[in-house]
Motif scaffolding. Structure first.
Motif, short mmCIF file in Angstrom:
data_model
loop_
_atom_site.label_atom_id
_atom_site.label_comp_id
_atom_site.label_asym_id
_atom_site.label_seq_id
_atom_site.Cartn_x
_atom_site.Cartn_y
_atom_site.Cartn_z
N SER A 161 0.83 -1.20 0.00
CA SER A 161 0.00 0.00 0.00
C SER A 161 0.87 1.25 0.00
N PRO A 162 0.46 2.25 -0.77
CA PRO A 162 1.25 3.48 -0.87
C PRO A 162 1.36 4.21 0.47
N LEU A 163 0.30 4.13 1.27
CA LEU A 163 0.30 4.85 2.54
C LEU A 163 1.47 4.42 3.41
N ALA A 164 1.68 3.09 3.44
CA ALA A 164 2.75 2.58 4.30
C ALA A 164 4.11 3.09 3.84
N GLY A 208 8.58 6.77 4.39
CA GLY A 208 9.36 7.86 3.82
C GLY A 208 9.40 9.06 4.75
N ALA A 209 8.24 9.43 5.27
CA ALA A 209 8.16 10.56 6.19
C ALA A 209 8.98 10.28 7.44
N PHE A 210 8.90 9.06 7.89
CA PHE A 210 9.64 8.58 9.06
C PHE A 210 11.14 8.81 8.88
N LEU A 211 11.63 8.37 7.71
CA LEU A 211 13.06 8.47 7.45
C LEU A 211 13.48 9.92 7.21
#
Lengths: 241, 304
Positions: A18-21, A26-29
């Motif tokens: 899923s793109p959300l994950a 990505g945001a996390f990193l």
């Protein structure tokens, strides 16, 4: 056990498709990367690097990220009607909830492991306190599990993902900042009790400074058990409606 | 084998199912027929172990749904009315998931068989999301049958798909008779008539009638019904002539002609042709009217 594994596998596959994950990862990193970079700059002249830097950041970030990771898990089954199939499969309600929880925790573990990259860089250019870092990572791993369990609980209560995420965020905010209430009460004992009920109280005072205490591990494990138990009950109650 | 005894399901003070009992034997297709909200779905949900009954005993293959829920669930294949699917899985992955979750160790052969049987083979690696409503319906059926359950429960399996697919689904259901006990719900009467060996008509949570379609026809709309359309005289004169026939009990206007009913099994055709000859009428049309479940259903539901 087999059912738990099957449900967990399916959900993990969903995370990775899923793109959300990926957006969340990505945001996390990005967030951790920027923080790491600025801390590294800062530490060049002013002070040594902070060994618990990334876990400390995550302690707050998880208030938002945990609900995003878990909001889908049960609310989507409720909305799409697949819950009816799951509940008529020869699988206990506990297996369903536990399998879902483990998938979220496994995915979280995966993105947490990605942040170890910063620690490898650090080891190569400085002399960080590795045991301190390991303690902080252990802490934030348990902490993350508890936050995800709370997120999953709210996902069980509704068909609406946004609502699930919103309610879980509020619950986590209360659980995290609940000790602020302790600052306005006159009694030091009461303040101490409140502090020890919060997510923050079992992280900031111990794992964050490199201490591993049994009581903190028990607190997070307990929170996971309680949240999952309520989630199972919520699902059971759907059968009676 | 399904055994339902005095089943009651209450939601608060409202009884969705009110004291119904029935049985379904292996090799039998039983149709649950009733208007929306009659209690069909509730009955099925109880049989699948989704919700517990308020009262009464429900057994599937000899296992009680309350005491041996897991054993029951292992033996039931269920397709809910909404045909829920996981949109982000492949067709093959979806069937494999349900087969494994229902206890199959190596479901690959079974899954491939199902894909073959429901003509989904060429879409095995497509996402469920990309399937049309009709294909999802087939996938739903495959999902219910993949673990080869002795009891198959299908909740309105022909809703919302095109006529060609409806025929396919009916044929599939009929083919299940050999090895399965099938419980099938519908509010389309002709469908139940075509597919089922036995029909249970429920209305407001109660069983109104049950039996084979023929038995029901005999019991609730006995006799012979003949449609005739004549010309050569005015309609009212023709009506009077038809009513004068001794074996005719009732004459009803329909379309451009009349439906003659007789309570006995007498053949009215000879009588009608004698009138035609005697009064020099012209015969436009004459045919026997089949009693449909629709008539029976309206007959029963209206009476109460």
């Amino acid at each position: 056990m087999r059912a738990i594994r099957l449900i967990m596998q399916r959900e993990l596959a969903q995370y990775f498709s899923s793109p959300l994950a990926y957006l969340i990862a990505g945001a996390f990193l990005l967030l951790t990367g920027v923080t790491f970079y600025s801390d590294l700059n800062f530490s060049l002249g002013v002070r040594p690097v902070e060994p618990a830097l990334i876990p400390n950041l995550l302690a707050q970030v998880m208030i938002v990220f945990a609900p995003l990771l878990t909001m889908r898990l049960l609310s989507e089954e409720n909305r799409e009607g697949t819950m009816e199939l799951l509940l008529t499969a020869p699988v206990s309600d506990g297996n369903i909830v536990f399998g879902k929880f483990l998938s979220a925790w496994a995915y979280y573990t995966f993105i947490l492991l990605l942040t170890l990259l910063y620690q490898f860089i650090l080891v190569n250019i400085a002399l960080p306190d590795i045991s301190h870092t390991i303690a902080a990572y252990l802490g934030i791993w348990m902490y993350g599990g508890a936050a995800l369990a709370v997120g999953l609980l709210f996902s069980a209560t509704t068909e609406n993902q946004i609502l699930a995420a919103f309610m879980a965020t509020i619950a986590l905010l209360l659980l995290y900042y609940g000790d602020s209430l302790g600052r306005v009460v006159a009694s030091a004992d009461l303040a101490y009790i409140l502090f020890n009920l919060t997510l923050q109280g079992h992280y900031a005072a111990s794992f964050a400074i490199g201490a591993v205490r049994a009581e903190d591990i028990v607190y997070y494990a307990g929170l996971i058990v309680v949240a999952l138990f309520i989630a199972i009950r919520v699902i059971e109650s759907k059968r009676w409606r | 084998m399904i055994e339902v005894k005095n089943l009651v399901k209450r939601y608060g003070t409202f009884s969705a199912v009110n004291n119904i009992s029935f049985e379904a034997a292996p090799g039998e297709i039983v149709g649950l027929l009733g208007p929306n909200g009659a209690g069909k779905t509730t009955t099925m949900r109880i049989l699948t172990g989704f919700m517990p009954p308020s009262e009464g005993s429900v057994k599937v293959e000899g296992f009680d749904v309350l005491e041996n829920s897991m054993e029951v669930r292992r033996r039931v294949g269920y397709m809910p009315e909404r045909v829920p699917v996981y949109l982000d899985m492949t067709v093959h992955g979806y069937l494999t998931f349900w087969a494994k979750l229902r206890g199959m160790k190596q479901p690959n052969t079974q899954v491939n068989q199902m894909l073959e049987r429901f003509s989904l083979g060429d879409r095995r690696n497509k996402l469920v999301r990309s399937l049309s409503k009709g294909l999802r319906q087939r996938l739903g059926l495959a999902q219910a049958l993949v673990h080869n359950p002795p009891v198959v429960i299908l909740d309105e399996p022909t809703i919302g798909i095109d006529p060609q697919q409806v025929i396919e689904v009916r044929e599939t259901v009929r083919a299940l008779r050999e090895n399965h006990t099938v419980l099938f719900s519908s509010h389309i009467l002709s469908e139940v008539e075509q597919v089922c060996d036995r029909v249970i008509i429920i209305h407001k949570g109660k069983i109104m009638a049950s039996g084979t379609p023929q038995q029901l026809a005999k019991k609730y709309k006995p006799g012979v019904h003949l449609y005739v359309s004549l010309s050569g005289r005015s309609q009212s004169e023709i009506r009077a002539l038809l009513e004068s026939l001794p074996k005719v009990d009732n004459v009803r206007e329909q379309a451009a002609g009349f439906v003659l009913s007789s309570r006995t099994d007498a053949d009215l055709r000879a009588d009608v042709s004698s009138i035609i000859a005697k009064h020099q009428l012209t015969l436009l049309e004459m045919r026997l009217v089949e009693v449909t479940l629709e008539d029976i259903f309206l007959n029963i539901v209206d009476k109460r």
